[in-house]
Design a protein around this motif. Structure first.
Motif, short mmCIF file in Angstrom:
data_model
loop_
_atom_site.label_atom_id
_atom_site.label_comp_id
_atom_site.label_asym_id
_atom_site.label_seq_id
_atom_site.Cartn_x
_atom_site.Cartn_y
_atom_site.Cartn_z
N LEU A 432 0.84 -1.21 0.00
CA LEU A 432 0.00 0.00 0.00
C LEU A 432 0.87 1.25 0.00
N GLY A 433 2.01 1.17 0.72
CA GLY A 433 2.97 2.27 0.73
C GLY A 433 3.54 2.53 -0.65
N GLN A 434 3.90 1.44 -1.32
CA GLN A 434 4.43 1.56 -2.69
C GLN A 434 3.40 2.17 -3.63
N LEU A 435 2.14 1.73 -3.46
CA LEU A 435 1.06 2.26 -4.31
C LEU A 435 0.86 3.75 -4.07
N LEU A 436 0.90 4.15 -2.80
CA LEU A 436 0.77 5.56 -2.45
C LEU A 436 1.94 6.36 -3.00
N TYR A 437 3.14 5.77 -2.90
CA TYR A 437 4.35 6.41 -3.43
C TYR A 437 4.20 6.67 -4.94
N LEU A 438 3.75 5.65 -5.66
CA LEU A 438 3.58 5.77 -7.11
C LEU A 438 2.49 6.78 -7.46
N THR A 439 1.44 6.82 -6.64
CA THR A 439 0.35 7.79 -6.87
C THR A 439 0.88 9.21 -6.69
N ASN A 440 1.68 9.41 -5.63
CA ASN A 440 2.27 10.74 -5.39
C ASN A 440 3.27 11.11 -6.47
N LEU A 441 3.97 10.10 -6.97
CA LEU A 441 4.93 10.33 -8.05
C LEU A 441 4.18 10.78 -9.31
N GLU A 442 3.01 10.20 -9.52
CA GLU A 442 2.17 10.56 -10.66
C GLU A 442 1.75 12.03 -10.56
N LYS A 443 1.45 12.46 -9.32
CA LYS A 443 1.06 13.87 -9.13
C LYS A 443 2.20 14.80 -9.51
N SER A 444 3.44 14.36 -9.22
CA SER A 444 4.59 15.21 -9.54
C SER A 444 4.80 15.31 -11.05
N GLN A 445 4.28 14.30 -11.80
CA GLN A 445 4.41 14.30 -13.26
C GLN A 445 3.27 15.07 -13.94
N ASP A 446 2.26 15.46 -13.16
CA ASP A 446 1.07 16.11 -13.72
C ASP A 446 1.40 17.51 -14.21
N LYS A 447 1.37 17.69 -15.53
CA LYS A 447 1.75 18.99 -16.11
C LYS A 447 0.61 20.00 -16.08
#
Length: 707
Positions: A432-447
């Motif tokens: 779940l931590g990894q999933l949250l990490y990837l979700t937050n990483l996706e936010k950082s990619q949001d242009k």
């Protein structure tokens, strides 16, 4: 002239090394990782729920009903808690709901009531209906698909008026006109010429020698075909409608949950045997591994593979010998201009064969859907069964049944399930931590948000903005709060880790990821590069693109110590439709060099440092790209010297590529320092390396310490 094909050839070779590998963009890769992580989360959650349900069963065996109820409620709570992130197995939820309901109905003391208790019965009903909905839909769709074909069969049968079969009339007419031998030969040729017979089966052509024999064979075969056709239709019709308790129980004992081997005695298995018989009459079935040559096969948009599961080996359905004989008879009647009535009925009969074959496939799919429905009902019954101890007078199940245990196995099952629960809990938290990490990483990619993360820091509540830190558990904090935690609240023997302020999970200082999303001031950095490449390869390609934009026609040399790196760069250039030449083999050396020098379309030359830096004069180029730091400055000077020579009228621009915070950055810093201290020795011995053995040892010692 001659250089262009060589460059094209190099492009092809460069591409062929990687063409079989599918490339993904960073966004696609992130989506793929999220999907994989989501699946792993669901599996960990399934293991956890399995352990909780099992432990509840153990508590019921021991008479600890309140503890069992709490575990069932924990399953339902966990299911609700993770509803948005992952799916809980509906059968596992049904198990917990059904058994919790049973405990509450029994009114065991010590079980506290909750607001949700009144909804349990409705939830269990919904779960059952939801689970059955797919099977019920498949049954309805299969039944609906069958109806038009059966309607076609009825219409075709109405077109056949005569009492005597058309093919019998054709045989009699052939005997009457004394052309029966020709008819026999034509039928034999049709059977043998286009079909390779199975070795263990006697061909129909060997079973008759004259028209009377053919007549007898066809009469027998058509009677058998019609007999099994009728039996199969009746068998499937008898399976329609909601299955009775007896049907479900007999299917369970027979093949769904047999005590030993499947018995094949229920209505479904008996129908399956009829299908096998009917299939052998309607088709010529060829098992995989044997050669079969067919002029015609079943025409079907879904292909010709027989996907029957229980008894038939998978293979191909070919036109039967009976049908081939009929076709030969019809062809014979047409060629000898027999009565139109015979020919019309023969054509209708052939259409009927095609319709029967389609009906067979759809009947079988309908049978499979009905069989799967009974299987699903049995699955629902199994889903509510919990662990129980075998009664003293109850015979020992052989083979053992999972949910029935011996009295002495209760404690060892409890310990195993407790261990499973601990492992699954830990795994679920991690995933779940990894999933949250990837979700937050996706936010950082949001242009679309301009690189700004609108989420607040959980500690100071300020917007995370363009810079924040992500821990391994996936939670994000602003850099200021993280620096305070690192300075004042680090834990561990070397104070090299911190605990997450939300979930208390430990993250080492080195594992903290710092995100920086500020928009690049230089808009040229946003030149899009196609394909998924490493940071450095992307930077090299983008630099070459920028050179072409700023100075169209400018030529550039790309040097690397490693041939593999140049191959990867060539793949990236191909992905971005950039013309280039590459020197890697002696045979094409002059061709590719000539193409680079004289072809205005080829402005990039890839060279390995060890061969490309000696003795060449390439004053046509004005840019030199050094893909990695070069330990020997003499080699670097030679590479730059290919361009910066007598006759060069334009300034030479050198581009160096380093990856920050890696050994490359330290190599470059060390080379600069070493150059200053070794200036004199370098003048005397230009080929000597400026780095001593001690320098290199220090370089790798620092690298090891940092790791």
């Amino acid at each position: 002239g001659s250089g262009r094909p060589a460059a094209t050839h190099r492009r092809f070779v460069g591409n062929s090394c990687h063409s079989k590998k599918s490339t993904m963009t960073m966004e696609e890769l992130l989506t793929s990782l999220q999907k994989k992580c989501g699946t792993e989360c669901e599996e960990a959650h399934r293991q956890l729920v399995c352990a909780l349900n099992g432990l509840a069963g153990i508590h019921i065996i021991k008479g600890e009903y309140a503890l069992a109820a709490e575990l069932y409620r924990e399953v339902l709570r966990s299911s609700e808690e993770h509803k948005g992130k992952l799916k809980t197995d509906s059968l596992q939820r049904l198990h917990a709901t059904h058994n919790l309901m049973e405990l509450l109905v029994a009114k065991h003391p010590g079980i506290p009531p909750t607001l949700r208790d009144g909804r349990l019965e409705e939830e269990a009903k919904q779960l059952r209906e939801h689970y059955m909905s797919k099977c019920n839909t498949e049954v309805a769709e299969a039944q609906q698909a069958l109806q038009p074909v059966q309607q076609t069969i009825r219409e075709l049968q109405r077109k056949i008026y005569s009492n005597s079969p058309w093919w019998l009339n054709v045989i009699h007419r052939a005997i009457e006109f004394a052309i029966d031998e020709e008819l026999v030969q034509r039928v034999r040729n049709e059977i043998t010429s286009n079909y390779k017979q199975q070795i263990d089966k006697l061909s129909m052509s060997e079973k008759f020698h004259d028209c009377r024999g053919l007549q007898f064979l066809l009469t027998t075969q058509m009677e058998e075909l019609n007999k099994f056709q009728k039996l199969v239709r009746e068998a499937v019709k008898n399976l329609e409608g909601p299955p009775s308790r007896n049907v479900i129980e007999s299917a369970t004992i027979c093949h769904l949950r047999p005590t030993r081997l499947p018995l094949n005695c229920c209505v479904f298995c008996k129908a399956d045997e009829l299908f096998t018989e009917y299939e052998s009459k309607l088709f010529s079935h060829t098992v995989k591994g044997q050669t079969a040559i067919f002029e015609e096969m079943i025409e079907d948009e879904e292909g010709l593979v027989d996907d029957r599961i229980p008894t038939t080996s998978r293979g191909l359905w070919a036109v039967s010998e009976t049908e081939r004989s009929m076709k030969a008879l019809l062809s014979f009647a047409k060629s000898h201009r027999f009565d139109v009535e015979f020919i019309d009925e023969g054509s209708t009969s052939m259409d009927l064969f095609e319709a029967w074959k389609k009906e067979y496939k759809l009947l079988h799919e309908y049978w499979m859907a009905l069989r799967n429905r009974v299987s699903a009902i049995d699955e629902l019954a199994m889903a509510t069964e919990r662990l129980r101890v075998r009664h003293p007078k109850e015979p020992k199940p052989n083979p053992p049944v999972l949910h029935i245990i011996e009295p002495h196995e209760v404690e060892q099952n409890r310990i195993k399930l407790l261990n499973d629960k601990a492992v699954a809990t830990s795994q679920l938290q991690k995933k779940l931590g990894q999933l949250l990490y990837l979700t937050n990483l996706e936010k950082s990619q949001d242009k679309t948000s301009g690189g700004i993360n609108p989420e607040p820091c959980p500690i100071c509540a300020r917007q995370l903005g363009k810079q924040w830190a992500v821990l391994t558990c996936g939670h994000c904090f602003c850099n200021e709060c993280i620096s305070i935690i690192i300075e004042q609240y680090s834990v561990g023997s070397h104070r090299s880790s911190i605990k997450c302020a939300i979930c208390r999970q430990t993250t080492s200082h080195k594992e903290i990821s710092y995100v920086f999303t500020s928009e690049k001031a230089n808009q040229e950095e946003d030149i899009p590069v196609k394909g998924s490449h490493s940071t450095k390869v992307e930077a090299v390609v983008r630099t070459l693109m920028r050179i072409q934009l700023r100075d169209p026609g400018a030529k550039a040399l790309v040097f690397s110590t490693w041939q593999d790196v140049l191959d990867i760069i060539s793949k990236a250039l191909t992905d971005n439709n950039m013309e280039f030449a590459q020197i890697s083999r002696v045979k094409t050396f002059q061709e590719n060099l000539s193409a680079f020098k004289h072809d205005p379309q080829i402005n990039i030359l890839l060279l390995p440092l060890h061969t490309g830096s000696n003795g060449l004069t390439i004053i046509e180029a004005t840019h030199v790209l050094l893909v990695e730091p070069i330990l020997n400055p003499a080699h670097e000077l030679q590479a730059i010297g290919r361009v910066h020579r007598i006759g060069q009228t334009k300034p030479t621009i050198v581009h160096r590529f380093l990856i920050k915070a890696t050994i490359e950055e330290r190599m470059q810093a060390m080379l600069k320092t070493a150059e200053k201290s070794h200036t004199n020795s370098s003048v005397k011995h230009p080929e000597a390396s400026v780095l001593t053995l001690a320098d290199l040892a220090d370089l790798f010692t620092k690298e090891t310490e940092e790791l």
